[in-house]
Design a protein around this motif. Structure first.
Motif, PDB file in Angstrom:
ATOM      1  N   HIS A   1       0.835  -1.191   0.000  1.00  0.00           N
ATOM      2  CA  HIS A   1       0.000   0.000   0.000  1.00  0.00           C
ATOM      3  C   HIS A   1       0.874   1.247   0.000  1.00  0.00           C
ATOM      4  O   HIS A   1       1.911   1.279   0.660  1.00  0.00           O
ATOM      5  N   ALA A   2       0.425   2.284  -0.709  1.00  0.00           N
ATOM      6  CA  ALA A   2       1.156   3.561  -0.732  1.00  0.00           C
ATOM      7  C   ALA A   2       0.166   4.714  -0.628  1.00  0.00           C
ATOM      8  O   ALA A   2      -0.973   4.606  -1.082  1.00  0.00           O
ATOM      9  N   PHE A   3       0.629   5.790  -0.018  1.00  0.00           N
ATOM     10  CA  PHE A   3      -0.102   7.056  -0.005  1.00  0.00           C
ATOM     11  C   PHE A   3       0.689   8.034  -0.860  1.00  0.00           C
ATOM     12  O   PHE A   3       1.915   8.099  -0.753  1.00  0.00           O
ATOM     13  N   ALA A   4       0.016   8.782  -1.706  1.00  0.00           N
ATOM     14  CA  ALA A   4       0.625   9.885  -2.445  1.00  0.00           C
ATOM     15  C   ALA A   4      -0.090  11.152  -1.983  1.00  0.00           C
ATOM     16  O   ALA A   4      -1.319  11.236  -2.074  1.00  0.00           O
ATOM     17  N   ILE A   5       0.665  12.104  -1.465  1.00  0.00           N
ATOM     18  CA  ILE A   5       0.075  13.335  -0.944  1.00  0.00           C
ATOM     19  C   ILE A   5       0.419  14.490  -1.879  1.00  0.00           C
ATOM     20  O   ILE A   5       1.589  14.770  -2.125  1.00  0.00           O
ATOM     21  N   GLY A   6      -0.616  15.132  -2.433  1.00  0.00           N
ATOM     22  CA  GLY A   6      -0.455  16.250  -3.354  1.00  0.00           C
ATOM     23  C   GLY A   6      -1.449  16.119  -4.489  1.00  0.00           C
ATOM     24  O   GLY A   6      -2.083  15.079  -4.654  1.00  0.00           O
ATOM     25  N   HIS A   7      -1.585  17.183  -5.284  1.00  0.00           N
ATOM     26  CA  HIS A   7      -2.562  17.150  -6.381  1.00  0.00           C
ATOM     27  C   HIS A   7      -1.982  17.687  -7.683  1.00  0.00           C
ATOM     28  O   HIS A   7      -2.646  18.372  -8.435  1.00  0.00           O
ATOM     29  N   ASP A   8      -0.779  17.333  -7.971  1.00  0.00           N
ATOM     30  CA  ASP A   8      -0.050  17.856  -9.127  1.00  0.00           C
ATOM     31  C   ASP A   8      -0.485  17.271 -10.474  1.00  0.00           C
ATOM     32  O   ASP A   8       0.342  17.030 -11.328  1.00  0.00           O
ATOM     33  N   GLY A   9      -1.746  17.002 -10.698  1.00  0.00           N
ATOM     34  CA  GLY A   9      -2.273  16.564 -11.995  1.00  0.00           C
ATOM     35  C   GLY A   9      -1.451  15.505 -12.694  1.00  0.00           C
ATOM     36  O   GLY A   9      -1.357  14.372 -12.233  1.00  0.00           O
TER      37      GLY A   9
ATOM     38  N   VAL B   1       1.713  15.110 -12.923  1.00  0.00           N
ATOM     39  CA  VAL B   1       2.823  14.634 -12.088  1.00  0.00           C
ATOM     40  C   VAL B   1       2.322  13.529 -11.163  1.00  0.00           C
ATOM     41  O   VAL B   1       2.965  12.484 -11.004  1.00  0.00           O
ATOM     42  N   ALA B   2       1.146  13.735 -10.570  1.00  0.00           N
ATOM     43  CA  ALA B   2       0.556  12.723  -9.689  1.00  0.00           C
ATOM     44  C   ALA B   2       0.235  11.459 -10.467  1.00  0.00           C
ATOM     45  O   ALA B   2       0.502  10.350  -9.995  1.00  0.00           O
ATOM     46  N   ALA B   3      -0.321  11.616 -11.667  1.00  0.00           N
ATOM     47  CA  ALA B   3      -0.658  10.448 -12.491  1.00  0.00           C
ATOM     48  C   ALA B   3       0.588   9.637 -12.835  1.00  0.00           C
ATOM     49  O   ALA B   3       0.584   8.402 -12.759  1.00  0.00           O
ATOM     50  N   ALA B   4       1.672  10.315 -13.194  1.00  0.00           N
ATOM     51  CA  ALA B   4       2.926   9.624 -13.522  1.00  0.00           C
ATOM     52  C   ALA B   4       3.492   8.936 -12.286  1.00  0.00           C
ATOM     53  O   ALA B   4       3.997   7.806 -12.362  1.00  0.00           O
ATOM     54  N   ALA B   5       3.407   9.597 -11.136  1.00  0.00           N
ATOM     55  CA  ALA B   5       3.922   9.014  -9.890  1.00  0.00           C
ATOM     56  C   ALA B   5       3.131   7.771  -9.517  1.00  0.00           C
ATOM     57  O   ALA B   5       3.707   6.753  -9.117  1.00  0.00           O
ATOM     58  N   ILE B   6       1.816   7.836  -9.644  1.00  0.00           N
ATOM     59  CA  ILE B   6       0.975   6.692  -9.312  1.00  0.00           C
ATOM     60  C   ILE B   6       1.263   5.530 -10.251  1.00  0.00           C
ATOM     61  O   ILE B   6       1.356   4.381  -9.823  1.00  0.00           O
ATOM     62  N   SER B   7       1.477   5.822 -11.521  1.00  0.00           N
ATOM     63  CA  SER B   7       1.840   4.774 -12.481  1.00  0.00           C
ATOM     64  C   SER B   7       3.167   4.126 -12.091  1.00  0.00           C
ATOM     65  O   SER B   7       3.321   2.902 -12.136  1.00  0.00           O
TER      66      SER B   7
ATOM     67  N   LEU C   1       4.560   2.789   2.124  1.00  0.00           N
ATOM     68  CA  LEU C   1       5.355   3.894   1.596  1.00  0.00           C
ATOM     69  C   LEU C   1       4.463   5.130   1.506  1.00  0.00           C
ATOM     70  O   LEU C   1       3.283   5.020   1.171  1.00  0.00           O
ATOM     71  N   ILE C   2       5.050   6.289   1.779  1.00  0.00           N
ATOM     72  CA  ILE C   2       4.346   7.555   1.600  1.00  0.00           C
ATOM     73  C   ILE C   2       5.174   8.404   0.644  1.00  0.00           C
ATOM     74  O   ILE C   2       6.374   8.579   0.839  1.00  0.00           O
ATOM     75  N   LEU C   3       4.520   8.906  -0.414  1.00  0.00           N
ATOM     76  CA  LEU C   3       5.171   9.780  -1.391  1.00  0.00           C
ATOM     77  C   LEU C   3       4.582  11.177  -1.250  1.00  0.00           C
ATOM     78  O   LEU C   3       3.372  11.360  -1.345  1.00  0.00           O
ATOM     79  N   ILE C   4       5.443  12.148  -1.012  1.00  0.00           N
ATOM     80  CA  ILE C   4       5.036  13.549  -0.953  1.00  0.00           C
ATOM     81  C   ILE C   4       5.339  14.163  -2.316  1.00  0.00           C
ATOM     82  O   ILE C   4       6.498  14.225  -2.730  1.00  0.00           O
ATOM     83  N   LEU C   5       4.297  14.564  -3.047  1.00  0.00           N
ATOM     84  CA  LEU C   5       4.464  15.154  -4.374  1.00  0.00           C
ATOM     85  C   LEU C   5       5.005  16.588  -4.245  1.00  0.00           C
ATOM     86  O   LEU C   5       4.870  17.220  -3.191  1.00  0.00           O
ATOM     87  N   PRO C   6       5.616  17.116  -5.324  1.00  0.00           N
ATOM     88  CA  PRO C   6       6.263  18.430  -5.235  1.00  0.00           C
ATOM     89  C   PRO C   6       5.365  19.558  -4.724  1.00  0.00           C
ATOM     90  O   PRO C   6       5.813  20.395  -3.947  1.00  0.00           O
TER      91      PRO C   6
END
Length: 128
Positions: A17-25, A27-33, A63-68
Motif C-alpha cells: 500500500h502507498a499514499f501519495a500526498i499532493g494534487h499535481d495533476g 505529475v501525480a498520475a505519472a507518480a501513481i503509475s 510507503l508515503i510519497l510527498i508530491l512536489p
C-alpha cells in the motif's frame, strides 16, 4: 500488464500500500503509475496531509510519497508526523518525481529480480 506482489517469509503474496500526498495533476498520475509498476497496487492519493492522517485509521501504507506541490506548500513537521504515525518510509519529491522514485529500483518481473540459484529453486507459491 505484469503481475506484481510482495512475498512474505511464508511465501504468501501480500499487497503493498502507498499514499501519495499532493494534487499535481499529470505529475501525480505519472507518480501513481510508477508506484503501480513498482508493486504498490493499493494507492491512495490525497490532496492534503490531514486527509492522509485520517486514512491512517483504516489503511497502513508501506510507503508515503510527498508530491512536489505538497512538499512546497505544506509544513515539513506536519508531513513528518504522518510518516511517524504510519511507521512507513517517506519519499519527498521536491522537483523530479521520477528521480525521487529511482530508489524503488527498475521495474522487472519478480523472477528476474533474483538471480540466486537457491531462490530460483525455492519456487515460493503465490496466493491467488
Amino acid at each position: 500488464m505484469r503481475d506484481h506482489a510482495a512475498i512474505n517469509l511464508r511465501g504468501v503474496s501480500t499487497m503493498m500500500h502507498a499514499f501519495a500526498i499532493g494534487h499535481d495533476g499529470p505529475v501525480a498520475a505519472a507518480a501513481i503509475s510508477r508506484l503501480w509498476d513498482a508493486g504498490y497496487h493499493s494507492i491512495f492519493r490525497v490532496d492534503e496531509p490531514r486527509e492522509a492522517a485520517s486514512l491512517l485509521a483504516c489503511a497502513h501504507p508501506d510507503l508515503i510519497l510527498i508530491l512536489p506541490d505538497a512538499a512546497a506548500r505544506d509544513s515539513m513537521n506536519e508531513l513528518r508526523r504522518i510518516g511517524t504515525a504510519a511507521d512507513a518510509p517517506v519519499i519527498v519529491a521536491t522537483h523530479d518525481v521520477d528521480q525521487a522514485l529511482d530508489c524503488l529500483g527498475p521495474v522487472m518481473p519478480l523472477e528476474q529480480a533474483f538471480r540466486s540459484t537457491a531462490l530460483q529453486e525455492a519456487r515460493l507459491p503465490l496466493a491467488a
